[in-house]
Design a protein around this motif. Structure first.
Motif, PDB file in Angstrom:
ATOM      1  N   GLU B 236       0.849  -1.102   0.075  1.00 53.31           N
ATOM      2  CA  GLU B 236       0.017   0.068  -0.052  1.00 53.31           C
ATOM      3  C   GLU B 236       0.837   1.276   0.031  1.00 53.31           C
ATOM      4  O   GLU B 236       0.636   2.125  -0.896  1.00 53.31           O
ATOM      5  CB  GLU B 236      -1.019  -0.036   1.432  1.00 53.31           C
ATOM      6  N   LYS B 237       1.906   1.176   0.844  1.00 52.17           N
ATOM      7  CA  LYS B 237       2.916   2.487   1.021  1.00 52.17           C
ATOM      8  C   LYS B 237       3.585   2.562  -0.624  1.00 52.17           C
ATOM      9  O   LYS B 237       3.705   3.858  -0.997  1.00 52.17           O
ATOM     10  CB  LYS B 237       3.888   2.100   1.982  1.00 52.17           C
ATOM     11  N   LEU B 238       3.935   1.687  -0.974  1.00 45.73           N
ATOM     12  CA  LEU B 238       4.566   1.596  -2.568  1.00 45.73           C
ATOM     13  C   LEU B 238       3.653   2.074  -3.595  1.00 45.73           C
ATOM     14  O   LEU B 238       3.876   2.790  -4.431  1.00 45.73           O
ATOM     15  CB  LEU B 238       4.905   0.240  -2.902  1.00 45.73           C
ATOM     16  N   LEU B 239       2.363   1.719  -3.336  1.00 49.30           N
ATOM     17  CA  LEU B 239       1.349   2.187  -4.176  1.00 49.30           C
ATOM     18  C   LEU B 239       1.493   3.933  -4.143  1.00 49.30           C
ATOM     19  O   LEU B 239       1.413   4.622  -5.118  1.00 49.30           O
ATOM     20  CB  LEU B 239      -0.187   1.690  -3.925  1.00 49.30           C
ATOM     21  N   GLU B 240       1.098   4.406  -2.938  1.00 49.77           N
ATOM     22  CA  GLU B 240       0.939   5.679  -2.706  1.00 49.77           C
ATOM     23  C   GLU B 240       2.260   6.377  -3.367  1.00 49.77           C
ATOM     24  O   GLU B 240       2.348   7.416  -3.768  1.00 49.77           O
ATOM     25  CB  GLU B 240       0.650   5.972  -1.312  1.00 49.77           C
ATOM     26  N   THR B 241       3.491   5.755  -2.818  1.00 54.05           N
ATOM     27  CA  THR B 241       4.759   6.304  -3.528  1.00 54.05           C
ATOM     28  C   THR B 241       4.839   6.471  -4.944  1.00 54.05           C
ATOM     29  O   THR B 241       5.172   7.603  -5.454  1.00 54.05           O
ATOM     30  CB  THR B 241       5.840   5.447  -2.776  1.00 54.05           C
ATOM     31  N   ALA B 242       4.396   5.357  -5.477  1.00 50.14           N
ATOM     32  CA  ALA B 242       4.461   5.313  -6.974  1.00 50.14           C
ATOM     33  C   ALA B 242       3.454   6.707  -7.354  1.00 50.14           C
ATOM     34  O   ALA B 242       3.682   7.182  -8.424  1.00 50.14           O
ATOM     35  CB  ALA B 242       3.952   3.943  -7.545  1.00 50.14           C
ATOM     36  N   ARG B 243       2.251   6.610  -7.199  1.00 48.44           N
ATOM     37  CA  ARG B 243       1.048   7.541  -7.464  1.00 48.44           C
ATOM     38  C   ARG B 243       1.897   8.838  -7.364  1.00 48.44           C
ATOM     39  O   ARG B 243       1.826   9.644  -8.072  1.00 48.44           O
ATOM     40  CB  ARG B 243      -0.106   7.506  -6.633  1.00 48.44           C
ATOM     41  N   ASP B 244       2.520   9.155  -6.198  1.00 44.84           N
ATOM     42  CA  ASP B 244       2.796  10.572  -5.785  1.00 44.84           C
ATOM     43  C   ASP B 244       4.000  10.942  -6.843  1.00 44.84           C
ATOM     44  O   ASP B 244       4.132  12.038  -7.347  1.00 44.84           O
ATOM     45  CB  ASP B 244       3.251  10.639  -4.410  1.00 44.84           C
ATOM     46  N   TYR B 245       4.956  10.072  -6.842  1.00 39.74           N
ATOM     47  CA  TYR B 245       6.112  10.405  -7.915  1.00 39.74           C
ATOM     48  C   TYR B 245       5.640  10.665  -9.456  1.00 39.74           C
ATOM     49  O   TYR B 245       5.880  11.726  -9.997  1.00 39.74           O
ATOM     50  CB  TYR B 245       6.947   8.949  -7.990  1.00 39.74           C
ATOM     51  N   ALA B 246       4.551   9.647  -9.642  1.00 41.82           N
ATOM     52  CA  ALA B 246       4.036   9.788 -11.159  1.00 41.82           C
ATOM     53  C   ALA B 246       3.339  11.061 -11.463  1.00 41.82           C
ATOM     54  O   ALA B 246       3.090  11.566 -12.531  1.00 41.82           O
ATOM     55  CB  ALA B 246       3.058   8.808 -11.444  1.00 41.82           C
TER      56      ALA B 246
END
Lengths: 401, 362
Positions: B236-246
């Protein structure tokens, strides 16, 4: 036992009582005409038993219950293979939408009654050669004609149009404004002069979708269900009106226990297939995935019962389940070896791996292609940007072809 | 039937998240990778203060009397923050083994100190590639042999082991005070993995024979459900990190999240996170039921696949910055892999699950 569980049990008991007459076994070998007639009879019986229009208003002939009972009934019904496919679009979207957007209540009541009892069927005339996923790119046009309208153009992929009495339709009434703003929503009589329906044979051999041609089809302005130019909003409302639908973690294909049974009986290179790691991994992975989808569905039901709004994760079901079914069906054909080549185009997709496989691509495209579902997740749930859309804000007739 | 969290459970989730987000930083975690037996000490202090060590143990032995659902919620947050010293899961597994199979004296000896976090427990079943090994010899109440790469093994005071007495599988509990520990150099060193060398180590037999084997699978299943929550939290944390970076990183004149190759990859991570969450929560709610092992196996498989894939794809979405030491995404890559092996790898759980499905069908 909760009220819903009790309702579910009563529904199952009724379904079991009529299954010998209408269920999967009774339908085997019927022609489509015979099967449709059986379906109409089933709907009549279902209406009499009080399991039709479960969450529709009583004033229109519904049962006035909640979506929970509706989903509970539909989930139970799915297991019996009843002849309901012909009516699924009709009762899923067009009829609910006329209840909401048509003003002549007496007329609507009559239509609803006839749709619920299987006497009339409605279709949904949205997709076109130039607009499927890109619905607002549609080209079928309606021009004013006296006090009414005149429709010309072509619709495509219209499910069950060949048996339909009426349809709801989105057409372009103004090509000089950006594409979403020039659409208007009507209902049409499918038996009207100028309407031609031509079934399309799909890869699996069946023809449940059609091309529908409109040649100077004249309708009155009382057929209009949206403001002129306000059709896109009603189209969106149509696609979203059936918010609570029975899902199937098997992707509307065979259940996993059928695959396990197949693997128990099959051999790979002379050794039991069920002992083969490649098969075991697929069983385990598919079970895990379906188990999670079922848990998501169960949680959504629990939330609805608690008066809460289910989370957006329910939108994953079709995306995840259908593409998995496609691959598992391929594997099942492999497992059967030469036997897997035998094919019955009319075998039920929930029982037969060949039929499941050949029809799986339809499931990944109809009702939202995988790619559109991924876009929706990315944009609506995760807040990622929209795709680059060169046609945005451009008058429809100025969009480069 | 899956569950909805009640108010108390939601409070556990939000409070544990708040505390961990306030204390854990990437900068603090990175050095731990280059030292054996180093954990993020504040995590363990917080875990004891907050009673996380006591969550799923009975009140009679100093626990809070809650269950897998609540421990899973804490574990989910530990997974998000990467802070989870392994003892939360390991001590819980050891304590449950003693609670379910030990006599009263054994319970009094270990459960209160495990609940307080004063002692650390380990579940030492694995031997090399065998998830439930039986190479350890048990004779006249003494253990002889080696258990490999035991999670939390550098610090545990007590371990539940599988061993063999002649042809029979033994489930036993051993105090580790005099056991030789050989910390191993791992790609995720804060899991405190160590080989444990037993040399005529006194141990108490809990179970023998087929019931011992079944109990070992059940203990791993309990831990696997806790770990599935931790894996879900990480994903879940990785999902948010990927989304924020994108959303922030721009290339070719637009945020990279506007490219379908990127946004679809992130949408797929979302799907995996929700599938992992649903499986984990469902399994936690099935504790004590007939289908618990199958639900745990399914949750474990879904969560392992989800966390691995999320780590792989989140790094890919970050491009060059994703592979730097400083960005710390490799912390998740490492944790995804260490959690994939602890409590049994995918091969183990896939076989457990398929065997259960066959039994059910037969």
């Amino acid at each position: 036992m909760s009220d819903v569980e009790a309702y579910r049990e009563r529904a199952r008991a009724w379904l079991e009582s009529v299954a010998p007459r209408f269920g999967r076994a009774a339908r085997a070998g019927l022609s489509e005409e015979e099967d449709l007639a059986l379906g109409r009879a089933y709907l009549k019986g279902r209406f009499a038993a009080g399991y039709s229009g479960i969450n529709w208003p009583v004033e229109y002939g519904g049962q006035g219950l909640s979506p929970i009972e509706k989903v509970a009934f539909d989930s139970e019904e799915m297991a019996f293979g009843m002849p309901t496919a012909y009516f699924s679009i009709s009762l899923g979207m067009p009829v609910p939408i006329i209840m909401r957007f048509c003003e002549d209540k007496a007329w609507v009541r009559e239509r609803v009654h006839k749709a619920l009892t299987g006497e009339e069927i409605w279709c949904q005339l949205f997709s076109e050669p130039a607009g499927g996923s890109d619905l607002a790119g549609l080209r079928t046009r309606a021009e004013t004609d006296g006090n009414g309208w005149k429709i010309n153009g072509q619709k495509l992929w219209t499910s069950w149009a060949q048996y339909s009495d009426y349809g709801v339709i989105v057409v372009r009434t103004d090509p000089t404004v950006p594409k979403h703003k020039g659409l208007t929503y009507f209902w049409v009589d499918m038996k009207a002069p100028g309407v031609t329906v031509r079934p399309i044979k799909l890869a699996g051999g069946d023809s449940h979708v059609n091309e529908v041609f409109f040649d100077d089809v004249k309708i009155g302005d009382d057929h209009r269900m949206s403001p002129v130019g306000g059709g896109f909003a009603v189209a969106m409302a149509t696609l979203m009106i059936e918010r609570y639908v029975a899902t199937d973690s098997a992707g509307f294909g065979p259940r996993l226990d059928l695959f396990v049974a197949l693997a128990e009986a099959a051999e790979i290179n002379g050794r039991p297939a069920i002992e083969d790691g490649r098969i075991r991994q697929q069983i385990a992975r598919n079970y895990a995935m379906r188990n999670s989808l079922d848990a998501i569905t169960a949680r959504a039901m629990t939330m609805m019962q608690a008066g809460m709004e289910p989370g957006p994760e329910g939108s994953l079901n079709k995306l995840v389940s259908v593409r998995s079914r496609q691959k598992l069906s391929e594997l099942a054909i492999d497992l059967q070896g030469a036997t897997g080549l035998h094919f019955d185009a009319h075998a039920p997709v929930k029982q037969d791996w060949g039929a499941s496989w050949i029809n799986a691509p339809t499931g990944r495209i109809a009702g939202g292609a995988d790619e559109m579902l991924l876009n929706t997740i990315a944009e609506k749930i995760l807040g990622l940007p929209q795709d680059h859309r060169p046609d945005k804000g451009v008058p429809f007739n100025r969009i480069p072809a | 039937m899956s569950i909805l969290y009640d108010e108390g459970q939601q409070a556990i989730a939000s409070e544990s998240r708040r505390i961990l987000e306030a204390h854990v930083t990437t900068e603090a975690l990175l050095p731990l990778l280059e030292t054996r037996d180093a954990i993020f000490e504040p995590f363990w202090t917080i875990a004891k203060e907050q009673g996380w060590t006591a969550v799923a143990l009975p009140e009679a032995y100093g626990g809070l009397g809650l269950g897998l659902v609540e421990l899973g919620l804490v574990s989910h947050q530990a997974g998000r923050s990467l802070s989870g010293a392994p003892f939360l899961t390991a001590s819980f597994g050891a304590a449950r083994a003693i609670l379910d199979h030990g006599d009263e004296a054994l319970k009094q000896r270990w459960l209160p100190v495990l609940a307080a976090g004063e002692a650390i427990g380990a579940v030492a079943f694995i031997e090399g590639q065998r998830v439930i090994g039986g190479g350890l010899a048990f004779e006249d109440g003494k253990l002889r042999g080696t258990k490999s790469a035991v999670t939390g093994g550098t610090r545990a005071g007590v371990a539940i082991v599988t061993a063999r007495d002649g042809d029979e599988m033994i489930l036993a509990v051993a105090e580790l005070a005099d056991v030789e520990r050989r910390p191993i150099e791992s790609f995720d060193n804060s899991r405190c993995a160590a080989d444990l060398v037993f040399a005529e180590t006194p141990a108490i037999e809990l179970l023998r024979g087929s019931v011992a084997e079944a109990a070992a699978v059940h203990i791993l299943a309990l831990q696997a459900v806790v770990t599935a929550h931790e894996q879900t939290g990480g994903a879940e944390k990785l999902l948010e990190t990927a989304r924020d970076y994108a959303l922030t990183r721009r290339a070719f004149g637009q945020p990279i999240g506007a490219f379908q190759s990127v946004k679809h990859r992130i949408a797929e991570i979302y799907a995996l996170v929700e599938l992992a969450r649903a499986g984990a929560v469902h399994a936690a709610s099935r504790a004590g039921q007939d289908d618990f092992i199958a639900a745990a196996a399914a949750a474990r498989i879904q969560a392992t696949d989800g966390y691995d894939t999320a780590a792989r794809d989140c790094v890919q979405i970050h491009g060059g910055i994703g592979v730097t030491w400083e960005a710390g995404l490799h912390l998740h890559m490492r944790r995804a892999r260490s959690l994939a092996v602890e409590q049994g790898n995918l091969f183990f759980w896939e076989d457990v699950l398929v065997d259960r499905l066959r039994e059910k069908a037969a």
